[in-house]
Motif scaffolding. Sequence first.
Motif, PDB file in Angstrom:
ATOM      1  N   ALA A 172       0.874  -1.169   0.000  1.00  0.00           N
ATOM      2  CA  ALA A 172       0.000   0.000   0.000  1.00  0.00           C
ATOM      3  C   ALA A 172       0.912   1.219   0.000  1.00  0.00           C
ATOM      4  N   ALA A 173       0.462   2.313  -0.618  1.00  0.00           N
ATOM      5  CA  ALA A 173       1.326   3.482  -0.758  1.00  0.00           C
ATOM      6  C   ALA A 173       0.556   4.760  -0.462  1.00  0.00           C
ATOM      7  N   LEU A 174       1.220   5.669   0.260  1.00  0.00           N
ATOM      8  CA  LEU A 174       0.649   6.976   0.579  1.00  0.00           C
ATOM      9  C   LEU A 174       1.670   8.051   0.247  1.00  0.00           C
ATOM     10  N   PRO A 190      -4.188   1.461  -2.670  1.00  0.00           N
ATOM     11  CA  PRO A 190      -4.687   0.558  -1.623  1.00  0.00           C
ATOM     12  C   PRO A 190      -3.908  -0.749  -1.653  1.00  0.00           C
ATOM     13  N   LEU A 191      -4.018  -1.528  -0.598  1.00  0.00           N
ATOM     14  CA  LEU A 191      -3.249  -2.772  -0.482  1.00  0.00           C
ATOM     15  C   LEU A 191      -3.473  -3.675  -1.694  1.00  0.00           C
ATOM     16  N   THR A 192      -2.383  -4.060  -2.348  1.00  0.00           N
ATOM     17  CA  THR A 192      -2.454  -4.877  -3.547  1.00  0.00           C
ATOM     18  C   THR A 192      -1.182  -5.702  -3.690  1.00  0.00           C
ATOM     19  N   PRO A 193      -1.281  -6.910  -4.254  1.00  0.00           N
ATOM     20  CA  PRO A 193      -0.071  -7.690  -4.540  1.00  0.00           C
ATOM     21  C   PRO A 193       0.586  -7.293  -5.849  1.00  0.00           C
ATOM     22  N   ASP A 194       0.003  -6.334  -6.550  1.00  0.00           N
ATOM     23  CA  ASP A 194       0.502  -5.892  -7.849  1.00  0.00           C
ATOM     24  C   ASP A 194       1.686  -4.939  -7.661  1.00  0.00           C
ATOM     25  N   THR A 195       2.891  -5.467  -7.787  1.00  0.00           N
ATOM     26  CA  THR A 195       4.075  -4.618  -7.624  1.00  0.00           C
ATOM     27  C   THR A 195       4.199  -3.595  -8.736  1.00  0.00           C
ATOM     28  N   GLY A 196       3.634  -3.901  -9.884  1.00  0.00           N
ATOM     29  CA  GLY A 196       3.658  -2.948 -10.984  1.00  0.00           C
ATOM     30  C   GLY A 196       2.936  -1.666 -10.635  1.00  0.00           C
TER      31      GLY A 196
END
Length: 334
Positions: free
Chosen positions: A127-129, A140-146
């Motif tokens: 997740a990134a802010l 939002p929280l995701t397994p997608d590193t892309g």
Amino acid sequence: MNGVSFVPALGWIAGSVIAVLMVAFAVVGIVLHVRRGADGSDETLGSCIRRTAICLVVALMALTPSVVTKTTSRVTSATDVVIVSDITGSMGVEDAHYGSEQQISRLDAAKLAITDIVNAYPNSSFAALSTGASAAVDVPLTPDTGAVRNWADSLHTENSSNSAGSSLDVVIDPLLRTLKSIRDAHPDDRIVLYMVTDGEQTVSNTRRTFSSLRHYINDACVIGVGSTTGGKVPSSTAGQWVIDPSTGQPGVSIMDEGQIKALADELGGTALITSSTSTVANAQITKQAQQWRESDTQKERTRVNPVVWPLAILLVVLLAWEAGAWVAMSRRLL
């Protein structure tokens, strides 16, 4: 491993009282039958046995016989990485080094750090802010590193010409909500927090502590970018600098190493000051990342299953038999 135990549904006190009373009634019934038999009572031996059985069945039901089963379940603990990046105007200062002698902007150093973070946590969710004059959850929280890499590539500094000063604690509330939602949704996961910032706080207000976040994280690292020498803050207009209103000269921003270490201490984590030789990739925090990767553990659980239904069926049969006997006796008396 399976076993049989008594686990009173009404609790041990109430269950024991009922069981003792029922056994007492059964004993009294037998004693009375023996005494009445000598006096020519019309109670048959079958009736005595039936009524005694009813009392004993009720006593057993009050004690609630149960089957205790031990099972082993597999629990997968994944890692959730939350990244916070500073995007205030001072992050545009070109006084940072990240793994080389080349001087780059603090934000570019932050982007390189984020790339190293993502590489250090394969098979994890992110997740990134971003935080500046305000803070927002960008990914939002995701397994997608892309998605996280694209977010890092798209980061840009705020317009400093309209800035009223920066405060590090504006990210606390959205970050707290994010961490709590992750912990509630994935209680067995490990949560690691990374903050990338130059540590500069230009408002006069006292900064709030970040210690409230410690409840929801397993580890944290505050990554400092910039230098203690500092540099001029670029304006949104190309080739111009942000003017310090108190001096009328171009403002100079300096990385606040003390603030960075204080943030790390409040989070219960570590501080990493990046330089030409110090990066996320070769830092101790990356080596520690091995312990936060996905892991499988087995937990033994004990399950108690009440087994009352056979006794309930038996009780219904005995009561029906007793009712039939009463009806038959009543007709004979008529």
